[in-house]
Design an enzyme around this catalytic site. Structure first.
Site, mmCIF file in Angstrom:
data_model
loop_
_atom_site.group_PDB
_atom_site.id
_atom_site.type_symbol
_atom_site.label_atom_id
_atom_site.label_comp_id
_atom_site.label_asym_id
_atom_site.label_seq_id
_atom_site.Cartn_x
_atom_site.Cartn_y
_atom_site.Cartn_z
ATOM 1 N N LYS A 68 0.865 -1.189 0.000
ATOM 2 C CA LYS A 68 0.000 0.000 0.000
ATOM 3 C C LYS A 68 0.897 1.233 0.000
ATOM 4 O O LYS A 68 1.661 1.452 0.937
ATOM 5 C CB LYS A 68 -0.921 0.019 1.218
ATOM 6 C CG LYS A 68 -1.917 1.179 1.181
ATOM 7 C CD LYS A 68 -2.800 1.195 2.413
ATOM 8 C CE LYS A 68 -3.869 2.277 2.275
ATOM 9 N NZ LYS A 68 -3.293 3.626 2.030
ATOM 10 N N ASP B 22 1.749 5.267 0.098
ATOM 11 C CA ASP B 22 1.220 6.418 0.832
ATOM 12 C C ASP B 22 1.506 7.678 0.018
ATOM 13 O O ASP B 22 2.572 8.286 0.142
ATOM 14 C CB ASP B 22 1.890 6.497 2.211
ATOM 15 C CG ASP B 22 1.151 7.437 3.152
ATOM 16 O OD1 ASP B 22 0.077 7.925 2.779
ATOM 17 O OD2 ASP B 22 1.651 7.668 4.272
#
Length: 305
Positions: free
Chosen positions: A66, A68
């Site tokens: 994931k 950012d």
């Protein structure tokens, strides 16, 4: 007794000396349907990841890190390249390195789905560094440091891929953006691992979490569960110790900075950039601006207020 074959009434191919010709070609009827390429959409609302507490099980799920950063769509056409934010704002001029990399890709038309990130010294995407590279308070700077980690391909050389399953889209994307590249457009690689193991390793390395994607899913805009996000920091009670400014976000708040109590001291645990609307963000900003202190309550390593 076997009968001999009958003689044809006329020679099969006509007279030997006569030239053989096909029928005259009919002119095309302009009213008849013609096979055309898919028109390139001006914008596609992004597929969003649904938050879940644990990674899903099953071979149908593909896992990635994931990132950012800021969600981007990179539109490549013969007439030029456009870089659009999740909200549809044209930020082409603000990402010159990504723009240059897009122009070098071996493709005529394409739409890439990805995330603009800036890496820290350990190679982790750092949202605070990304915001600072884009200008901090005024939010109008050019970010040369930003890299676009691409994870999907929505349109390619005249063909709309949104109705194509994820596995096929990824295969085409990997042919366009090979793994292990060092350009400003890089492939967000799929990681072959058990979801629980991958989440644990991601958290140990200080990453935000992981993403799970249904290999059989088409590309559907919105938060419908085809993509899932599992964060390292789950729900808990935190203290707001500051915020990062942004002219592109609600109330001028790019991200709230959070701390948690550990023994008798506060420890910085990260930030959150969603969960409030324009009104609540403005009210929160007004309250926090009345509480400005000379020295930060916790060292975050970021430029915050």
């Amino acid at each position: 007794m076997t009968k001999p074959p009958r003689k044809p009434a006329k020679p099969l191919l006509g007279e030997a000396e006569a030239p053989i010709r096909s029928r005259p070609r009919k002119k095309l009827d302009p009213a008849q349907h013609q096979l055309t390429l898919d028109p390139m959409p001006a914008r596609i609302d992004p597929c969003l990841a649904l938050l879940k507490p644990r990674p899903p099980k099953g071979r149908q799920w593909a896992f990635e890190v994931k990132w950012d950063g800021y969600r981007l769509a990179v539109h490549i056409e013969p007439k030029g390249v456009r870089i659009l934010t999740r909200g549809g704002h044209d930020w082409t001029a603000r990402f010159p390195a990504i723009l240059a990399a897009a122009k070098r890709l071996p493709v005529s038309t394409a739409i890439l789905d990805g995330e603009a990130v800036v890496f820290d010294e350990l190679g982790r995407s750092d949202f605070g560094k990304l915001q600072q590279s884009l200008g901090g308070e005024d939010g109008k700077r050019i970010s040369w440091e930003s890299v676009c980690m691409v994870f999907d391909l929505l349109y390619l050389d005249g063909h709309d891929l949104t109705e194509t399953e994820f596995t096929a889209r990824r295969h085409l994307l990997e042919g366009l953006v090979p793994a292990g590249g060092e350009e400003a457009i890089r492939l967000s690689e799929e990681i072959e691992a058990d979801g629980d193991v991958l989440l644990r390793i991601a958290c140990e390395h200080g990453l935000e979490g992981i993403i799970a994607k249904d290999r059989n899913s088409t590309y559907r805009s919105g938060r419908l569960g085809d993509w899932l996000k599992i964060k390292c920091i789950q729900s808990d009670g935190f203290l707001i110790i500051g915020y990062e400014k942004s002219t592109a976000s609600f109330g001028g708040i790019g991200r709230l900075l959070l701390a948690a109590r550990k023994s008798n001291e506060l420890v910085y645990v990260g930030g959150v950039g969603t969960g409030f609307n324009e009104r609540s963000a403005a009210e929160l900003r007004q309250q926090m601006d009345k509480l400005i202190i000379d020295k930060p309550a916790v060292d975050t390593g970021r430029c915050a207020y």
